[in-house]
Enzyme design. Structure first.
Site, mmCIF file in Angstrom:
data_model
loop_
_atom_site.group_PDB
_atom_site.id
_atom_site.type_symbol
_atom_site.label_atom_id
_atom_site.label_comp_id
_atom_site.label_asym_id
_atom_site.label_seq_id
_atom_site.Cartn_x
_atom_site.Cartn_y
_atom_site.Cartn_z
ATOM 1 N N TYR A 1 4.475 53.525 39.618
ATOM 2 C CA TYR A 1 3.884 54.528 40.499
ATOM 3 C C TYR A 1 2.856 55.387 39.760
ATOM 4 O O TYR A 1 1.990 55.987 40.386
ATOM 5 C CB TYR A 1 4.958 55.456 41.100
ATOM 6 C CG TYR A 1 5.929 54.761 42.038
ATOM 7 C CD1 TYR A 1 5.714 53.455 42.467
ATOM 8 C CD2 TYR A 1 7.059 55.401 42.504
ATOM 9 C CE1 TYR A 1 6.593 52.809 43.315
ATOM 10 C CE2 TYR A 1 7.951 54.761 43.365
ATOM 11 C CZ TYR A 1 7.715 53.467 43.756
ATOM 12 O OH TYR A 1 8.595 52.835 44.608
ATOM 13 N N LYS B 1 14.655 43.957 35.380
ATOM 14 C CA LYS B 1 14.174 42.617 35.734
ATOM 15 C C LYS B 1 13.685 41.977 34.433
ATOM 16 O O LYS B 1 12.516 41.592 34.302
ATOM 17 C CB LYS B 1 13.059 42.756 36.787
ATOM 18 C CG LYS B 1 12.617 41.455 37.433
ATOM 19 C CD LYS B 1 13.618 40.884 38.411
ATOM 20 C CE LYS B 1 13.114 39.557 38.950
ATOM 21 N NZ LYS B 1 14.141 38.755 39.594
ATOM 22 N N ASP C 1 17.375 42.151 41.668
ATOM 23 C CA ASP C 1 17.612 41.395 42.904
ATOM 24 C C ASP C 1 19.115 41.198 43.123
ATOM 25 O O ASP C 1 19.627 41.326 44.242
ATOM 26 C CB ASP C 1 16.856 40.058 42.899
ATOM 27 C CG ASP C 1 16.863 39.364 41.549
ATOM 28 O OD1 ASP C 1 17.311 39.975 40.559
ATOM 29 O OD2 ASP C 1 16.444 38.199 41.475
ATOM 30 N N ASP D 1 13.923 53.637 43.606
ATOM 31 C CA ASP D 1 13.451 54.054 44.921
ATOM 32 C C ASP D 1 14.097 53.170 45.988
ATOM 33 O O ASP D 1 14.655 53.642 46.985
ATOM 34 C CB ASP D 1 11.911 53.898 44.937
ATOM 35 C CG ASP D 1 11.270 54.532 46.155
ATOM 36 O OD1 ASP D 1 11.996 55.132 46.964
ATOM 37 O OD2 ASP D 1 10.037 54.415 46.304
ATOM 38 N N ASP E 1 17.734 53.981 48.431
ATOM 39 C CA ASP E 1 17.693 53.973 49.897
ATOM 40 C C ASP E 1 18.718 53.000 50.472
ATOM 41 O O ASP E 1 19.363 53.285 51.485
ATOM 42 C CB ASP E 1 16.286 53.608 50.396
ATOM 43 C CG ASP E 1 15.428 54.851 50.583
ATOM 44 O OD1 ASP E 1 15.794 55.902 50.020
ATOM 45 O OD2 ASP E 1 14.400 54.779 51.275
#
Ligand code: NAD
Length: 366
Positions: free
Chosen positions: A144, A195, A228, A252, A256
């Site tokens: 970001y 990852k 994942d 993020d 959620d």
């Protein structure tokens, strides 16, 4: 008498409604615990735009700078949706606040009481005791914020956009310290999500986590998981996690997902801790509900104030060192929500008891 000096940025739509009740609960706790509340309210978000022409007015920033913590509501809504993206309340208020105070650690409890498991979209036999986990998200680094971040037209006429994911070892260690402290205060289980099979930043992340925990927190049970897989495991068996720590974008998304499986935005709090210390030598932090301004129910007096009250409890814990008082507030919310009185959160699919009645129940349980 210890003084709690904090800024109150209630924001828009249900923000002021739930903030008012959280402040009433805090005033009650302060009387019980012999604490002095010294807070100053300031406009932010849409209220900042309407009254000062800016989502984060300079006067509001000054109020925050003079405080030991920020109790934040939520910002934004249909009234300001037509503004250019850069001027939108969320982007123009929250992101600069995070940047200004280097709020690098986002702590989000994922909590669902056993009595309310039917509120979760997960089958109740997967979560017979509810959900009790914590997501720690790095908040100021990663893709970001990494440079270059550009969109260019190439010589062949095609258009190319670039985002850059950057992490330094020191940034990983900084967030890890928060995760370690959180895991130590719970079951001592820490899962690091990355990852590392694809991303260079994740290779560094995993190496740093492995070495740092081995050296500084060998008593913790550390595991690593690809993001994942973590997304699947959260939906399959959330309580296999105790505390999980991850970089900005993965956090993020996973936080959620965690909010959804916990059944209700109206119950979820969060803390964003800064790199700097406040006047008490404790972390400066911003404390806010996980949900937004809920324009669909604003003004009806039915918003659930619990997320705001629990955010205030986190503020007492992290920025004022009052863990015992925070625990008492958390227990009171639990008692109120799972006791005779049912939460007014429409996400639970139950008729509302009302914002004020819910806060009254919390006060009665204190
Ligand atoms: P939202 O979280 O405001 O609402 C989603 C759903 O959850 C709605 O049905 C709402 O009624 C319900 N809900 C949320 N909080 C609740 C509470 N305390 N009690 C009862 N029900 C509650 O998300 P949205 O509708 O996507 O966004 C509305 C506005 O909020 C947008 O402008 C968005 O940008 C803003 N927003 C702000 C923040 C923030 O300030 N940190 C975060 C998310 C969204």
């Amino acid at each position: 008498m210890p003084t709690l000096k904090f800024a109150v940025l209630a924001g828009d739509y249900i923000g002021p409604e739930v903030m008012q009740e959280a402040l009433r609960v805090l005033a009650h706790v302060a009387r019980q615990e012999n604490l002095q509340l010294d807070y100053q309210s300031a406009d932010v978000g849409g209220a900042g735009i309407d009254n000062h022409g800016k989502a984060l007015p300079d006067s509001t920033l000054r109020v925050c700078e003079q405080a030991d913590a920020i109790l934040f509501g939520s910002v934004g809504g249909p009234k300001w949706e037509k503004l250019p993206p850069k001027e939108q309340p969320e982007r123009a208020a929250l992101l600069p606040l995070r940047k200004h105070f280097t709020l690098f650690a986002n702590i989000r409890p994922g909590l669902l009481y056993r009595e309310l498991t039917d509120a979760s979209p997960l089958k109740t036999d997967r979560i017979p005791d509810g959900i009790d986990i914590v997501c720690i998200r790095e908040l100021t680094g990663g893709v970001y914020f990494g440079q270059p971040k550009t969109t260019t037209t190439l010589p062949d006429g095609d258009v190319q956009a670039i985002d850059t994911m950057v992490y330094r070892r020191s940034e990983v260690e900084r967030i890890l310290k928060v995760a370690i402290e959180t895991a130590r205060g719970r079951k001592g289980k820490l899962c690091s999500v990355d990852k590392a099979n694809v991303l260079e930043t994740s290779v560094l992340w995993r190496k740093t986590v492995t070495e740092y925990v081995a050296r500084h927190a060998p008593e913790l049970t550390l595991s690593h998981m690809y993001v994942d897989n973590a997304a699947m495991q959260l939906a399959r068996d959330p309580n296999q996690f105790d505390v999980f720590v991850t970089e900005n974008m993965f956090g993020d998304i996973l936080s959620d997902e965690m909010a959804v499986i916990c059944g209700s935005l109206g119950m979820l709090s969060s803390a964003s801790l800064g790199a700097g210390k406040n006047s008490l030598g404790l972390p400066f932090g911003l404390y806010e509900p996980a949900g937004g301004t809920a324009p669909d129910i604003a003004g009806k007096g039915i918003a659930n104030p619990c997320a705001q009250i629990l955010s205030a409890a986190l503020m007492l814990r992290f920025s004022f060192g009052l863990d015992g008082v925070a625990k008492r507030m958390e227990a009171a919310v639990k008692k109120a929500v799972t006791g005779g009185i049912r939460t007014g959160d429409i996400a639970f699919g139950r008729p509302s008891v009302g914002t004020k009645a819910m806060a009254d129940a919390v006060i009665a349980a204190l």
